[in-house]
Structures are given as C-alpha cells and as structure tokens.
Design a protein around this motif. Structure first.
Motif: not given
Length: 463
Positions: A307-310, A317, A319, A321, A338-340
C-alpha cells in the motif's frame, strides 16, 4: 503444558509473491474456493520433556477428600467372624521418611467378633472400641499412571484406652489389645492403599491439562494468528519420592501449528492419545512448529505491504493496488493489480526461500509468467527490462528476525508459572527460534520453525 506463538503468521504471509501464466490462463489455473478437507503437509513432530512434580501436600489433600467420615464398613459377621467400622476423626497427614511415605491416621474403630463353635450354638460375640492414631509406612510406586502404595502399620497411639463390652459394660483392655492388633492391621493398611490409588490417578489430570493446551488460542489479533497443539503420545517414567514431593518425568509427542485466518477447530480426542511407560526421557525439549498461512490471509497482508509504494522506471511509474496469491506446481503465483503507466494485472511466479544469515524470506527465480511476457512485449516492453521486476523482487523479501524474537517473547508468559487449570503450574525456558524450511501446499504456505528448551509441571492445590 502449552510452545507456541505469535506473529509466526506474519512471517509466512511474507512467503507470498510469485506466479505463472496469461490473464486468461491464470484465471483457469486459480484454485477452486477452499473446502473443508483437511490440510495435508509433512508435519514434523515435537517432543516436550515435562518433569512432573506432585507435592505430598497435594496427595494428602486428595486423600482426605477421598477418605472422610466412615472409611470402612464390613457388616458381614459370618464370612470371617468379624464386623468392623473405621471412622476417620481428623485429617490424614503424609510425611516422607527414609524414602517411604509415612501416613498418620486419626481414627475410631468399632469391631464385633464371633468366637467359640457353632456346635450346639456354643458361641458368643464381643465388641471392641478403639480410639487413637495409627502410623503407617508405605513403599511407593507408579503403575499405569496411578500412585500405588504397600503400607504397613508401625505404631498405635491411643487417645482413649481400648475397651471391650462385657455384660453391657465397657472394660479397658489396653494391656492385652496391643499384642492382638494384627487383626486390624491388614484391613486398615489395605483400605489406605486403596484410597491412595483411587485418589492419585494422574491420567485424568494429564488429559485435562492436554485438553486445555490443545484448545486453539489467538496469538495475534492483527493477523488473526492461532496456535494449536495436537498431542499424539504421552510417556512416563517411574516415580521417585522426595522430601516434600513425588517426581516423575513426562514426555509429550505432539504436533504444533500456527494458523492464520479463522479459528481452527478443536479436535482433541482423549481416546486417541497413547500412554506409554519408559525408563528414561530425554531432558531436552524439541519443538517443531508448523506455521501455516492461507493464501487468502497472505494476500491481504501482502496487499497491505504494497500500500502506497511506487515503482518507478524513468518517467514511468506503477502502484500496486491489490495482491492475490495461490500455488501452482510448487511455485507461488502472485497477481499484482496495478495502476499508473500500466492499468491491469501482472502475474509473477517465484519460489519461496530463506536466508539464514539475514533471517529473511525471499523469492528465487522470480519472473513474469510466460503469457504475461507476451502481453508486455506488445504494450509495455519497458517493464520487461528488469528494472521494475528487480525493485519488486527487492520488496518481496521479509525479515523474520523481529518476529522470531517477538515469538520467543510471547511464549514467556506460558513458561512463567503458567496455570492452564487450577493447581497446575508450567515453567520453562526456550532457546532462539531457528527457521528450517518452507513447504507449499494447495491451501497454504507452511513454514517450519524449530527451538529447544526445558519445561516442568507442578501439581499443587487442585480442586
């Protein structure tokens, strides 16, 4: 008496990270929803040496509960020409003397004797009254988990002069009764021996303690980790008599498990436990704990880790989820939503391993699933260059050192005068935990931890 604990579960949840296949293929490879069939894995048994100490005061208390008021009644005059009643008048006291148990028994005895001959009715009866304290000495042994004694009367101290009824009057007979007391001795000694055997059957106590220890209990609320002990066999050596206690060595062969998720079922079965007599039990306690992390619970924990790691590569990039885990062909499949720069799910595979130096779980041979590679070649070739994968892999490791230390610390309350039931106290020490191996099953990841130590059990003050 209880070896067990606490965020072992976190530990194993971290074993969760890798996989194999395309989106369509991976979906087909996902296991069916979990059922109630037993989880099967190669569990190593543990051996717990539990020296058992039972105070003479405890045996004295149990004996006094067993023997109260009238302790003997023989109302049949015809079988041996004797009727007899024995009444306990005060508490029995037990003392160790020269390697034997000395029993001090205050009592009253009423007896009727028939003497003479039945020929033409030429017989008569007499009643005798005795009031005093009898002292006996007993050899002690443990047989079939029961304390047994062979007692012999050593002394009589009269509170009142022994008397006999003659023509309705009580006539003192102290001067003649002492030499003729052999008629009472065998009956009284036998009654005391029977009472000790009946009140000092330790098998129910041991079973009650094991049942308490076998009830799964929560070791970590945060990770819903449970500890469960499964007894298999119990061993016992001969008993030895000390100044204030009786000692024997107990050995417990069992399985130990730490499970993550819902509370495990209690399946304690007294009839399934084997009891065996042995001459010697190893002094060292060896605990092999199977720490079990279901894929569902592991997925949730790993998702929270991400959680919160890029993860960044140049201007791109991603993230993570959500994480989903399962097993296929002895590898862990990890699905990363993933998102980004990529919106979708990437599938990885890897093999859980352990670094004994750094005390970390990591993943060997981590790679994209074959069909995932095909997908990335068309849409995100940059992800295949290894930079992101390497960063993900670097994060797919988990130090369990603190968990091992915490697990050891969390065991201490169960080794410091822990009382699973009234009058039973467990004490002991453990050495450091050592991680042994990881096994992958259809339902969970199982990590094996070993430790050694010592434990003892004392019985004093039971109901």
């Amino acid at each position: 008496m209880y070896t067990y604990k606490r965020t072992f579960s976190i530990l194993f949840a971290a074993l969760v990270f890798n996989s194999c296949s395309t989106t369509q293929k991976i979906e087909a490879l996902k296991p069916l929803p979990s059922d109630d069939t037993p989880m099967v894995f190669n569990n190593k048994t543990s051996f717990v040496n539990m020296p058992l100490e039972i105070s003479l005061k405890e045996i004295e208390n149990q004996l006094n509960k067993t023997l109260s008021g009238e302790i003997y009644n023989d109302s049949n005059l015809e079988d041996d020409k004797t009727e007899m009643k024995i009444i306990k008048t005060a508490a029995i006291r037990l003392i160790e003397k020269n390697g034997k148990i000395q029993t001090v028994l205050p009592l009253k005895i009423w007896a009727r004797f028939k003497y003479g001959t039945d020929f033409m009715g030429l017989n008569d009866t007499r009643e005798i009254y005795l009031n005093g304290t009898i002292t006996m000495t007993s050899d002690v042994k443990l047989s079939n988990w029961k304390l047994s004694t062979t007692s012999k009367i050593e002394d009589f101290q009269w509170a009142e002069s022994p008397s006999i009824m003659v023509a309705g009057k009580s006539v003192p007979i102290t001067y003649i009764i002492n030499p003729t007391l052999s008629i009472f001795q065998s009956k009284i000694a036998k009654k005391i021996d029977e009472a000790i055997e009946n009140s000092c059957d330790f098998k129910p106590y041991v079973l009650d303690v094991l049942e308490k220890m076998s009830t799964p209990f929560l070791t970590s609320e945060q990770y819903q980790a449970w500890f469960k002990l499964i007894p298999i066999e119990v061993y016992v050596t001969d008993a030895t008599l000390g100044k204030k206690e009786i000692k024997m060595d107990l050995g417990l062969k069992c399985n130990m498990q730490t499970m993550v998720g819902t509370k495990p079922k209690t399946n304690f079965d007294k009839t399934a436990i084997q009891f065996k007599a042995v001459t010697k039990i190893p002094e060292k306690l060896t605990a092999n704990i199977a720490a079990i992390s279901t894929y569902d619970s592991a997925s949730k924990i790993i998702s929270s880790n991400f959680k919160g790691k890029e993860f960044v590569s140049g201007s791109r990039k991603i993230l993570v989820q959500n994480v989903a885990l399962w097993q296929r062909d002895s590898k862990i499949i990890i699905a990363l939503e993933m998102t980004g720069s990529i919106n979708g799910t990437i599938y990885l595979s890897g093999t859980p391993n352990y670094n004994a130096v750094t005390k970390e779980i990591y993943f060997d041979q981590m790679d994209y699933v074959l069909n995932t590679k095909g997908l990335l070649t068309k849409t995100a070739n940059w992800l295949l260059q290894g930079v992101i994968l390497k960063k993900i892999q670097e994060n797919c490791r988990y130090s369990i050192k603190e968990n091992l230390d915490e697990g050891k610390k969390s065991l201490l309350p169960y080794l410091n005068n822990f009382s699973p039931m009234k009058g039973v106290f467990v004490n002991g020490t453990f050495n450091d935990f050592e991680f042994e191996k990881v096994e992958v099953t259809d339902k969970a990841i199982v990590a094996f931890i070993t430790t050694t130590g010592k434990m003892n059990v004392k019985i004093d003050g039971m109901d």
